[in-house]
Design a protein around this motif. Sequence first.
Motif, PDB file in Angstrom:
ATOM      1  N   VAL A 154      88.475   4.191  -6.140  1.00  0.00           N
ATOM      2  CA  VAL A 154      88.841   4.225  -4.725  1.00  0.00           C
ATOM      3  C   VAL A 154      90.351   4.138  -4.611  1.00  0.00           C
ATOM      4  O   VAL A 154      90.982   3.298  -5.249  1.00  0.00           O
ATOM      5  CB  VAL A 154      88.182   3.051  -3.955  1.00  0.00           C
ATOM      6  CG1 VAL A 154      88.568   3.097  -2.494  1.00  0.00           C
ATOM      7  CG2 VAL A 154      86.673   3.101  -4.113  1.00  0.00           C
ATOM      8  N   GLN A 169      93.977   3.192  -3.407  1.00  0.00           N
ATOM      9  CA  GLN A 169      94.510   1.921  -2.921  1.00  0.00           C
ATOM     10  C   GLN A 169      94.753   1.982  -1.418  1.00  0.00           C
ATOM     11  O   GLN A 169      95.337   2.940  -0.910  1.00  0.00           O
ATOM     12  CB  GLN A 169      95.827   1.609  -3.642  1.00  0.00           C
ATOM     13  CG  GLN A 169      96.402   0.240  -3.330  1.00  0.00           C
ATOM     14  CD  GLN A 169      95.535  -0.894  -3.870  1.00  0.00           C
ATOM     15  OE1 GLN A 169      94.919  -0.762  -4.920  1.00  0.00           O
ATOM     16  NE2 GLN A 169      95.484  -1.993  -3.160  1.00  0.00           N
ATOM     17  N   ILE A 170      94.291   0.947  -0.711  1.00  0.00           N
ATOM     18  CA  ILE A 170      94.493   0.853   0.738  1.00  0.00           C
ATOM     19  C   ILE A 170      95.343  -0.379   1.022  1.00  0.00           C
ATOM     20  O   ILE A 170      95.030  -1.479   0.556  1.00  0.00           O
ATOM     21  CB  ILE A 170      93.148   0.764   1.488  1.00  0.00           C
ATOM     22  CG1 ILE A 170      92.318   2.026   1.227  1.00  0.00           C
ATOM     23  CG2 ILE A 170      93.377   0.582   2.980  1.00  0.00           C
ATOM     24  CD1 ILE A 170      90.928   1.975   1.839  1.00  0.00           C
ATOM     25  N   GLN A 226      84.322  -7.462   4.185  1.00  0.00           N
ATOM     26  CA  GLN A 226      84.039  -6.320   3.312  1.00  0.00           C
ATOM     27  C   GLN A 226      83.283  -5.250   4.089  1.00  0.00           C
ATOM     28  O   GLN A 226      82.288  -5.531   4.757  1.00  0.00           O
ATOM     29  CB  GLN A 226      83.208  -6.740   2.098  1.00  0.00           C
ATOM     30  CG  GLN A 226      82.982  -5.576   1.125  1.00  0.00           C
ATOM     31  CD  GLN A 226      82.061  -5.926  -0.017  1.00  0.00           C
ATOM     32  OE1 GLN A 226      80.895  -6.251   0.201  1.00  0.00           O
ATOM     33  NE2 GLN A 226      82.570  -5.847  -1.238  1.00  0.00           N
ATOM     34  N   THR A 265      85.663  -1.597   0.677  1.00  0.00           N
ATOM     35  CA  THR A 265      87.038  -2.065   0.813  1.00  0.00           C
ATOM     36  C   THR A 265      86.998  -3.419   1.506  1.00  0.00           C
ATOM     37  O   THR A 265      86.041  -3.723   2.236  1.00  0.00           O
ATOM     38  CB  THR A 265      87.905  -1.072   1.609  1.00  0.00           C
ATOM     39  OG1 THR A 265      89.263  -1.532   1.648  1.00  0.00           O
ATOM     40  CG2 THR A 265      87.413  -0.913   3.035  1.00  0.00           C
TER      41      THR A 265
END
Length: 201
Positions: free
Chosen positions: A54, A56-57, A163, A176
């Motif tokens: 995934v 990166q946020i 979450q 996420t």
Amino acid sequence: MRSQVRQFYPLLISLFTALLLGPGPEHARAQQTAPSATDQSQPEFAPRGQRNAVRQIKYGDWQKYCFKTPGTNQVCRTTISGTFDTGQTAVRADLIEREGEGKARLQLFVPVGMYLQAGVKLTVDKDRPHHIPYVWCLTNSCIAANVADAALIRELEKGQALQLEVVDSGMQRVSTTLPLGKFASARQDSPARTFEQEIDE
């Protein structure tokens, strides 16, 4: 006997054509129609696993913005956004409340390309999960939304991590985690900004 077989030629050709072409566009659209916000049932599906890769946020801080139109109750939105390293918005969560009504709505923006029937699974500090159904999609994001009752708001205010888990079109789970440490203070404090709309008569 041959005349009887000839009678079935059109039917056989139609079936063969249908098998080659697959389902029509109307069926495809029906498969991806978002369920109603009032649908509380858990969707029946079998994800194939967890997707690890995934992007990166990066999440900002919770902010509160209010909107006021003459003759109506003020509406406030306590919100947080997460962005990819490109600056593009990846995820957004909003708690929307109208002054004097005692009702709230939780709204979640996620990228397009998700399996809509699965909805969004929301969990605060590994507590019991909440299922939030998708209600509509835009060109660059899909929105899941539902009423947020007092119990869920208390969870958000006391929690440390929120979450979000979705299922992508490949039937892989993707998750996420949003920070909740500053949610309560942002919601209870004065708004960072109030937008007022004047109506010309």
